[in-house]
Design a protein around this motif. Structure first.
Motif, PDB file in Angstrom:
ATOM      1  N   LYS A   1       3.959  -3.732   6.109  1.00 33.16           N
ATOM      2  CA  LYS A   1       5.283  -3.648   6.723  1.00 33.16           C
ATOM      3  C   LYS A   1       5.343  -2.596   7.822  1.00 33.16           C
ATOM      4  CE  LYS A   1       7.186  -0.468   3.231  1.00 33.16           C
ATOM      5  NZ  LYS A   1       8.252  -0.295   2.210  1.00 33.16           N
TER       6      LYS A   1
ATOM      7  N   ASN B   1       0.480   5.461   5.746  1.00 31.11           N
ATOM      8  CA  ASN B   1       0.428   4.292   4.846  1.00 31.11           C
ATOM      9  C   ASN B   1      -0.359   3.151   5.491  1.00 31.11           C
ATOM     10  OD1 ASN B   1       2.762   5.252   2.863  1.00 31.11           O
ATOM     11  ND2 ASN B   1       3.538   5.488   4.952  1.00 31.11           N
TER      12      ASN B   1
ATOM     13  N   GLU C   1      -0.116  -0.467   4.065  1.00 31.13           N
ATOM     14  CA  GLU C   1       1.178  -1.142   3.980  1.00 31.13           C
ATOM     15  C   GLU C   1       1.404  -2.012   5.215  1.00 31.13           C
ATOM     16  OE1 GLU C   1       3.474  -1.324   1.692  1.00 31.13           O
ATOM     17  OE2 GLU C   1       2.711   0.150   0.241  1.00 31.13           O
TER      18      GLU C   1
END
Length: 218
Positions: free
Chosen positions: A46, A41, A44
């Protein structure tokens, strides 16, 4: 003068750092998961941002040799959370460790993941992992955990008492030799034994502190 870590190739930095982390299984496992999430990911944020104030970071990564150097080799930098306010990873005043999207290098991620997977096969990692699991099991036994009912807890008390009843009389005064046994890193038990006492007596003594322990020894 030896070449400093930061002056070595990225590949050598990653390989050397992962080997330094090997005795710390929780750090190895945490970093491996983090790198795999980023690879899967990359957009992303986070997964590319580590908060140094969390309990997870402090227990798994804080102060572990090789961790910060590895993150630096993977292009992580420090930030206080404000966009554009970044610093070298050695700056301890910044709360976050981040990997900017533009600095995500799939080749480095592949190398970091592969190196950590190899470390998980090493004797050093496996021995440390086994030690942690042994410690947890000892604590579980000492605390009488795993019992499903009051009856089973009572059974444990009776079993421990049975082991203690088999012990020879403890020498008094200056007689006998004091034996100290470590049941994990933070718990020690001590008792005196005579010269003609046998190993089974020691095992019975240990059984008085957890009936499942002798079963695993004998």
């Amino acid at each position: 003068m030896p070449t400093q870590m930061k002056d070595k190739s990225k590949e050598e930095q990653i390989l050397r750092c992962t080997k330094r982390i090997a005795p710390h299984p929780l750090a190895v496992d945490t970093l491996l998961r983090a790198f795999m999430f980023i690879r899967q990911n990359p957009n992303e944020e986070k997964y590319r941002k580590i908060d140094r104030t969390t309990a997870g970071f402090q227990s798994a990564l804080e102060g572990k040799p090789g961790v910060m150097d590895l993150l630096s080799a993977m292009n992580f930098i420090r930030s206080n959370g404000d966009s554009g306010n970044y610093s070298n990873i050695s700056n301890n005043n910044q709360r976050y460790i981040i990997l900017e999207r533009a600095r995500v290098d799939m080749a480095l991620l592949y190398l970091g993941i592969s190196a950590l997977e190899e470390v998980r096969k090493s004797e050093e990692y496996l021995a440390a992992k086994q030690s942690i699991q042994f410690e947890k099991e000892l604590n579980r036994i000492k605390n009488g955990e795993g019992s499903d009912s009051a009856t089973s807890e009572e059974d444990e008390i009776l079993k421990r008492a049975e082991y203690i009843s088999k012990l020879p009389t403890e020498p008094s005064g200056g007689a006998g030799a004091l034996m100290q046994i470590s049941l994990g890193a933070n718990h020690k038990i001590m008792r005196k034994f005579d010269g003609d006492d046998i190993l089974l007596d020691v095992i019975h003594f240990i059984g008085g502190h957890g009936s499942a322990i002798p079963e695993k020894i004998l």
